[in-house]
Design an enzyme around this catalytic site. Structure first.
Site, PDB file in Angstrom:
ATOM      1  N   LYS A  80     -47.667 -18.827  22.509  1.00 48.32           N
ATOM      2  CA  LYS A  80     -46.629 -19.759  22.068  1.00 48.32           C
ATOM      3  C   LYS A  80     -45.863 -20.231  23.301  1.00 48.32           C
ATOM      4  O   LYS A  80     -45.834 -19.545  24.328  1.00 48.32           O
ATOM      5  CB  LYS A  80     -45.660 -19.028  21.120  1.00 48.32           C
ATOM      6  N   GLY A 181     -35.076 -26.116   3.954  1.00 43.42           N
ATOM      7  CA  GLY A 181     -35.653 -26.836   5.096  1.00 43.42           C
ATOM      8  C   GLY A 181     -36.582 -27.930   4.627  1.00 43.42           C
ATOM      9  O   GLY A 181     -37.623 -27.665   4.006  1.00 43.42           O
ATOM     10  N   GLY A 183     -38.082 -30.525   6.515  1.00 45.94           N
ATOM     11  CA  GLY A 183     -38.694 -31.247   7.626  1.00 45.94           C
ATOM     12  C   GLY A 183     -40.110 -31.657   7.244  1.00 45.94           C
ATOM     13  O   GLY A 183     -40.411 -31.904   6.069  1.00 45.94           O
ATOM     14  N   VAL A 185     -42.879 -29.990   6.960  1.00 46.52           N
ATOM     15  CA  VAL A 185     -43.538 -29.133   5.972  1.00 46.52           C
ATOM     16  C   VAL A 185     -42.810 -29.197   4.633  1.00 46.52           C
ATOM     17  O   VAL A 185     -43.433 -29.395   3.578  1.00 46.52           O
ATOM     18  CB  VAL A 185     -43.603 -27.663   6.458  1.00 46.52           C
TER      19      VAL A 185
HETATM   20  P1  NAI Z   1     -39.047 -29.334  11.098  1.00 45.32           P
HETATM   21  O1  NAI Z   1     -38.311 -29.138  12.367  1.00 45.32           O
HETATM   22  O2  NAI Z   1     -39.718 -30.641  10.816  1.00 45.32           O
HETATM   23  O3  NAI Z   1     -38.062 -29.033   9.855  1.00 45.32           O
HETATM   24  C1  NAI Z   1     -37.171 -27.984   9.788  1.00 45.32           C
HETATM   25  C2  NAI Z   1     -36.067 -28.423   8.846  1.00 45.32           C
HETATM   26  O4  NAI Z   1     -35.192 -27.312   8.609  1.00 45.32           O
HETATM   27  C3  NAI Z   1     -35.202 -29.559   9.410  1.00 45.32           C
HETATM   28  O5  NAI Z   1     -35.075 -30.599   8.455  1.00 45.32           O
HETATM   29  C4  NAI Z   1     -33.852 -28.860   9.672  1.00 45.32           C
HETATM   30  O6  NAI Z   1     -32.737 -29.740   9.521  1.00 45.32           O
HETATM   31  C5  NAI Z   1     -33.857 -27.791   8.605  1.00 45.32           C
HETATM   32  N1  NAI Z   1     -32.949 -26.682   8.862  1.00 45.32           N
HETATM   33  C6  NAI Z   1     -32.630 -26.089  10.030  1.00 45.32           C
HETATM   34  N2  NAI Z   1     -31.733 -25.101   9.828  1.00 45.32           N
HETATM   35  C7  NAI Z   1     -31.491 -25.059   8.494  1.00 45.32           C
HETATM   36  C8  NAI Z   1     -30.666 -24.255   7.666  1.00 45.32           C
HETATM   37  N3  NAI Z   1     -29.913 -23.278   8.164  1.00 45.32           N
HETATM   38  N4  NAI Z   1     -30.659 -24.482   6.333  1.00 45.32           N
HETATM   39  C9  NAI Z   1     -31.426 -25.481   5.800  1.00 45.32           C
HETATM   40  N5  NAI Z   1     -32.221 -26.279   6.551  1.00 45.32           N
HETATM   41  C10 NAI Z   1     -32.250 -26.066   7.877  1.00 45.32           C
HETATM   42  O7  NAI Z   1     -40.085 -28.112  11.016  1.00 45.32           O
HETATM   43  P2  NAI Z   1     -41.414 -28.040  10.158  1.00 45.32           P
HETATM   44  O8  NAI Z   1     -42.545 -28.526  10.962  1.00 45.32           O
HETATM   45  O9  NAI Z   1     -41.164 -28.595   8.817  1.00 45.32           O
HETATM   46  O10 NAI Z   1     -41.605 -26.454  10.046  1.00 45.32           O
HETATM   47  C11 NAI Z   1     -40.787 -25.691   9.181  1.00 45.32           C
HETATM   48  C12 NAI Z   1     -40.974 -24.214   9.475  1.00 45.32           C
HETATM   49  O11 NAI Z   1     -42.339 -23.863   9.295  1.00 45.32           O
HETATM   50  C13 NAI Z   1     -40.624 -23.782  10.893  1.00 45.32           C
HETATM   51  O12 NAI Z   1     -40.079 -22.491  10.865  1.00 45.32           O
HETATM   52  C14 NAI Z   1     -41.956 -23.758  11.601  1.00 45.32           C
HETATM   53  O13 NAI Z   1     -41.988 -22.845  12.675  1.00 45.32           O
HETATM   54  C15 NAI Z   1     -42.853 -23.280  10.486  1.00 45.32           C
HETATM   55  N6  NAI Z   1     -44.225 -23.697  10.655  1.00 45.32           N
HETATM   56  C16 NAI Z   1     -44.518 -25.013  10.790  1.00 45.32           C
HETATM   57  C17 NAI Z   1     -45.827 -25.406  10.959  1.00 45.32           C
HETATM   58  C18 NAI Z   1     -46.193 -26.852  11.068  1.00 45.32           C
HETATM   59  O14 NAI Z   1     -47.395 -27.147  10.954  1.00 45.32           O
HETATM   60  N7  NAI Z   1     -45.246 -27.769  11.243  1.00 45.32           N
HETATM   61  C19 NAI Z   1     -46.919 -24.413  11.038  1.00 45.32           C
HETATM   62  C20 NAI Z   1     -46.490 -23.060  10.785  1.00 45.32           C
HETATM   63  C21 NAI Z   1     -45.182 -22.725  10.644  1.00 45.32           C
END
Ligand code: NAI
Length: 353
Positions: A80, A181, A183, A185
């Site tokens: 990572k 969250g 984002g 995903v």
């Molecule tokens: P992203 O960065 O697009 O979305 C994360 C979302 O969480 C954002 O909208 C942010 O505002 C929100 N957030 C942050 N702190 C928060 C809180 N305290 N309460 C509520 N919402 C909050 O990330 P993504 O790509 O959607 O990934 C989500 C999670 O899944 C992360 O932990 C990432 O490591 C994990 N993940 C993602 C993968 C991927 O393919 N994108 C693969 C495997 C794991």
């Protein structure tokens, strides 16, 4: 900082610190294991308060990638990267080129991709200077592109398996799911669950993301501080890691926890508290492997259909873990960790033999 003595160090093969004076890049790459292949895992950009926080995070995430890749049967080890900085203000093409040169300097021992705070555009900048990158834009029918929708697909299928196992329900119609969250995903997951008639409750610190989910998927908004303790069938943490700790687990009222965030359990022991409370936990690195499956197929060459076929193996893998945990009266996270370690050490032994 005594890195070798940190609990998170856990026999990492390599940890390197990269700095570029021209762009101000400060990055760390951690390679936990190359037993199964080159170490692969995304690059996170985050404004860590201290270097020590960044080291702890990259080590935990990197080991998680070894376990994730082993459990997903991928020919990849675990690694990572983190870039210390604010992804909303601190990005430039030059910064990611500098990061790409850092990746290149490892000669292929580490393959990077997107993670929280980085995008396909950033990876395109990385790809100008190194070929050890995946998660780039893909052509129709080919594997690749943004891994988030593929991660969401795996989580959705995993939720179906967990709901079947814990609640005896064959479909998700009327099943209540709280998503923390929204984002890449979280939004895609809302779409898949809404299409099945699940009742969605959503929270994000970004109000615009909440509004989008409510408009598109008839989700109900929940305050970010309340989402973890909602009385729902499923809690799906899709924001950041460490959300399940001794404090939050006591307040949980969901029957199932199944989400995308990496390292959801602050400590392994929090899995025991979940088990005692009768909450079924889908180990994060098993349920969220869809993205790395896509990244892997893109890197080695393959089709979108192959990616989807491999993601469809996630629910059976989870059910095997659930059943073994029930049979042996152990936590699902302990069972998954053991299975992953067996795969890693079994391979190392077979290479020696
Ligand atoms: P992203 O960065 O697009 O979305 C994360 C979302 O969480 C954002 O909208 C942010 O505002 C929100 N957030 C942050 N702190 C928060 C809180 N305290 N309460 C509520 N919402 C909050 O990330 P993504 O790509 O959607 O990934 C989500 C999670 O899944 C992360 O932990 C990432 O490591 C994990 N993940 C993602 C993968 C991927 O393919 N994108 C693969 C495997 C794991």
């Amino acid at each position: 900082m005594e890195i070798f003595d940190m609990r998170e160090f856990d026999a990492h093969e390599l940890v390197v610190f990269g700095h570029d004076a021209g762009t101000g890049l400060r990055a760390i790459i951690a390679i936990h294991s190359t037993a199964l292949g080159p170490a692969a895992g995304g690059c996170r950009m985050w404004p860590y308060a201290t270097t020590s926080d960044a080291v702890t995070d990259v080590l935990r995430l990197s080991r998680g990638m070894s376990y994730k890749n082993a459990m997903a049967d991928l020919p990849l080890g675990g690694g990572k990267a983190v870039i210390i900085g604010d992804s909303r203000k601190g990005k430039s093409p030059q910064l990611f080129e500098a990061f790409g040169r850092f990746v290149e300097s490892l000669g292929g021992r580490y393959i990077t991709a997107e993670d929280v705070g980085t995008t396909t555009t950033d990876m395109a900048n990385v790809a100008r200077v190194t070929r050890y990158v995946s998660g780039l834009r893909s052509s129709p029918g080919a594997a690749g592109g943004d891994p988030a929708p593929k991660t969401a697909l795996g989580v959705y299928l995993g939720i179906q398996a967990a709901v079947k196992f814990r609640l005896g329900r064959a479909d998700l119609k009327g099943v209540s799911v709280a998503i923390q969250g929204l984002g890449g995903v979280g939004q895609a997951l809302c779409g898949l669950l809404a299409a099945d008639g699940a009742k969605l409750f959503v929270a994000d610190v970004d109000q615009a993301a909440v509004e989008r989910a409510c408009d598109q998927y008839q989700a109900r908004p929940v305050a970010a501080e309340e989402v973890l303790s909602l009385d729902v069938d499923v809690l799906s943490p899709c924001a950041l890691g460490g959300v399940l700790d001794s404090h939050s687990v006591r307040r949980l009222r969901a029957r199932v926890v199944a989400g995308a965030a990496n390292n959801q359990l602050a400590q392994g022991e929090d899995g025991t508290a979940l088990q005692k409370a009768g909450i079924l936990y889908a180990p994060d690195y098993v349920i969220n492997a869809g993205g790395i499956i896509s990244v892997s197929r893109e890197y080695y060459g393959g089709s979108e259909a192959q990616v989807i076929g491999e993601i469809q193996a996630i629910p059976a893998r989870l059910t095997e873990i659930f059943e073994r945990a029930r049979r042996e009266s152990r936590t699902t996270n302990a069972v998954a960790d053991q299975m992953a370690r067996e795969r890693l050490s079994g391979h190392a032994r077979s290479r020696v033999a």
